[in-house]
Design an enzyme around this catalytic site. Structure first.
Site, PDB file in Angstrom:
ATOM      1  N   ASP A 107       0.848  -1.181   0.000  1.00 31.67           N
ATOM      2  CA  ASP A 107       0.000   0.000   0.000  1.00 31.67           C
ATOM      3  C   ASP A 107       0.890   1.240   0.000  1.00 31.67           C
ATOM      4  O   ASP A 107       2.099   1.149  -0.200  1.00 31.67           O
ATOM      5  CB  ASP A 107      -0.938  -0.021   1.214  1.00 31.67           C
ATOM      6  CG  ASP A 107      -0.179  -0.317   2.509  1.00 31.67           C
ATOM      7  OD1 ASP A 107       1.004   0.073   2.604  1.00 31.67           O
ATOM      8  OD2 ASP A 107      -0.760  -0.926   3.421  1.00 31.67           O
ATOM      9  N   ASP A 488       0.245 -18.002  -5.724  1.00 26.64           N
ATOM     10  CA  ASP A 488       0.768 -16.742  -6.239  1.00 26.64           C
ATOM     11  C   ASP A 488      -0.388 -15.945  -6.836  1.00 26.64           C
ATOM     12  O   ASP A 488      -0.575 -15.887  -8.051  1.00 26.64           O
ATOM     13  CB  ASP A 488       1.852 -17.017  -7.283  1.00 26.64           C
ATOM     14  CG  ASP A 488       2.587 -15.761  -7.710  1.00 26.64           C
ATOM     15  OD1 ASP A 488       2.383 -14.708  -7.073  1.00 26.64           O
ATOM     16  OD2 ASP A 488       3.356 -15.824  -8.676  1.00 26.64           O
ATOM     17  N   GLU A 497       2.283 -10.297  -0.037  1.00 28.83           N
ATOM     18  CA  GLU A 497       2.683  -8.898   0.188  1.00 28.83           C
ATOM     19  C   GLU A 497       4.014  -8.839   0.927  1.00 28.83           C
ATOM     20  O   GLU A 497       4.213  -9.515   1.934  1.00 28.83           O
ATOM     21  CB  GLU A 497       1.616  -8.154   0.992  1.00 28.83           C
ATOM     22  CG  GLU A 497       1.880  -6.667   1.113  1.00 28.83           C
ATOM     23  CD  GLU A 497       0.716  -5.918   1.735  1.00 28.83           C
ATOM     24  OE1 GLU A 497       0.605  -4.692   1.524  1.00 28.83           O
ATOM     25  OE2 GLU A 497      -0.092  -6.551   2.451  1.00 28.83           O
TER      26      GLU A 497
END
Length: 545
Positions: A107, A488, A497
């Site tokens: 993010d 994946d 992440e």
């Protein structure tokens, strides 16, 4: 801490144990490795393959990809550009706003707590192994990475003052279930952010501020060849640590904050007191910091005296095992004697038991069938904990080696050979021929170019079933499921992440394990500011609860 018994383990075993927990699931299949059943105490440590250096080159590039602010021309990541240039621009008490620093993960949020921990870990690795960084040509690079982070940390409070009353703890964020444009609801490249960027501040936060003090103190040692900057970092570390110790401000920084608590919730702050005080002692030579770090009151409240196995796991939230290892370093190399030796001896023994707990034969932690230690108790993002454990085991082994200690009491018997990662893949992007291609990362998943995708328009790339158009080289993803399998899939963020703190532990582990530049730690430079410590009859000053 469980009593594992008084059983003998060669120091080389620790080194190879650290290899097993790191290699088994992070960079599997790329390194030739064997684990001896029991290595006689007179055997020299085995040479380590330089493939660790290859992985290290890549792991450092992840930090270049996570930079926020006005990027340098030689940043090395062609698909990244300037971003976050308006962060904190409306603040009147911070000159230049809060531009810079690092995005935490996939993010666009800047979480200052794990960011500070990442800088501390990187600085620690440079202090111990700068000869290795130099040998592989990464010394200037890693220092630039650290400085990018500490320059930013110095902006999060009034670093020109000697006393402060608040500190900024986060830029950007999102509440769980938010449907308004923010850093989680939107899928946009950092360069294209067009939604409000909230700024969090705290008037308390001894955990956050303690970690920031540790980061700046450790970095001040890294930059001793730059006296002006080193002094600035020491001053900043002392200022924020004094703020952290203010008796009226002892509330966890994340408590009740919906923008922080669900993501990086701190469970305590006494471990940060011990951790920061130790680093400040090394940075300044002020004995009062050492007295604080070794005060039994700090040890009691950090749970050092009644450790459960979970407290032996180093993470962005729990610094206790690392702090005890750093204090063990003082005992091994300086032997300060009374009034510190009793507690240092305890921390030394506790450190040894922590290392023993990482061995499979004791069943302190569960292991998967394929051979992955589950330091995170089967929860997501396990690899960052194994990388941290690998670094602790490796550096502890090097401490023993530097002192000529032939054994550590940990266990007679056999050590099982390393098993195979069933997925037969690397979890470090760009390393080897098989690695995750759909990393959960906004910048990597959206093609570079003049096309700007809106908050929700970028979701076409989030939901695409194709590989990321941009390779985020060096990113260590969260890791496989508790049963060794790995999907994946970009939306599978708990496992695909990467994080800043996770990659810092990976870098530290890799540099400790590479044979490039020779084996062992830099034994003395960390103590350059420390005065002679002679045994005394004077008791330490009382601890103020």
């Amino acid at each position: 801490m469980a009593d594992l018994g008084c059983i003998e383990c060669n120091r080389a075993t620790f080194k190879w144990t650290s290899l097993s927990i790191l290699i088994a699931f992070i960079v599997i299949g790329q390194f030739p490795i064997t684990i001896a059943k029991f290595i006689p105490k007179h055997d020299p440590p085995r040479p380590l393959p330089d493939n660790y250096a290859v992985a290290l080159h890549k792991a450092l590039l992840f930090f270049n990809a996570q930079k926020s602010g006005k990027l340098p021309k030689n940043n090395g990541i062609p698909w990244r550009g300037d971003s976050g240039l308006q962060d904190g621009s409306d603040l009147t008490d911070v000159k230049g706003g809060l531009v810079g620093g690092y995005y935490d993960a996939g993010d666009n949020i800047k979480f200052h707590f794990p960011m500070s921990f990442a800088m501390t870990m990187l600085s620690w690795s440079v202090i111990e192994y700068k000869h290795k960084y130099r040998a592989i040509g990464e010394y200037d690079h890693v220092r630039n990475i650290i400085k990018w982070g500490t320059d930013y940390l110095l902006r999060t409070f009034n670093s020109s003052a000697t006393q402060i009353d608040k500190i900024y703890s986060q830029v950007g964020g999102s509440q769980i279930g938010s449907t308004t444009p923010d850093d989680h609801y939107c899928w946009e490249r950092p360069e294209d952010m067009d939604y409000p960027r909230i700024v969090q501040a705290t008037t308390a936060g001894p955990d956050l501020v303690g970690e920031m003090a540790a980061a700046m103190a450790a970095a001040s040692i890294v930059f001793r060849d730059n006296p002006a900057y080193s002094k600035k970092l020491r001053k900043g570390a002392k200022t924020v640590f004094a703020f952290a110790r203010d008796s009226g401000r002892r509330t966890r920084y994340s408590r009740g904050n919906p923008f922080i608590e669900p993501y990086y919730n701190s469970t305590g702050y006494y471990d940060e007191y011990m951790w920061a005080a130790t680093w400040l002692f090394y940075a300044t030579g002020n004995i009062s910091y050492f007295a604080l770090a070794t005060n039994p009151g700090i040890g009691k409240n950090s749970r050092a005296f009644n450790m459960s196995p979970d407290f032996s796991v180093l993470s962005w939230d729990n610094k206790l095992p690392a702090a005890m290892l750093l204090l063990t370093r003082t005992r091994l190399f300086l032997n300060p004697g009374y009034p510190y030796d009793d507690i240092l001896k305890y921390y030394h023994n506790a450190t040894g038991l922590t290392m023993c707990s990482y061995l499979r034969r004791y069943n302190v932690f569960n292991w998967t069938r394929g051979g992955m230690i589950q330091l995170n108790r089967g929860r997501a993002q396990n690899l960052q904990y194994t990388a941290n454990a690998a670094f602790l085991a490796s550096v502890f082994s090097d401490y023993l080696n530097a002192m000529g200690v032939p054994i550590w009491y940990c266990g007679r018997g056999t050590f099982s050979p390393l098993r195979a990662n069933p997925s037969k893949m690397s979890y470090v992007v760009g390393y080897g021929s098989k690695y995750p291609k759909q990393v959960h990362h906004r910048g990597a998943s959206i093609p570079r170019g003049k096309t700007k995708y809106s908050c929700t328009g970028g979701r076409r790339w989030r939901d695409a079933k194709t590989p990321n158009p941009n390779t985020i080289t060096g990113a260590m993803v969260g890791g496989p499921y508790p049963f060794d399998n790995f999907k994946d899939v970009r939306s599978n963020y708990s496992y695909t992440e990467p994080t800043l703190a996770g990659n810092a532990g990976l870098v530290a582990a890799l540099v400790s394990l590479t044979a490039s530049g020779g084996v062992g730690v830099d034994k003395n430079s960390i103590f350059a500011a420390v005065p002679p410590l002679y045994p005394t009859t004077t008791p330490p000053p009382p601890w103020k609860p």
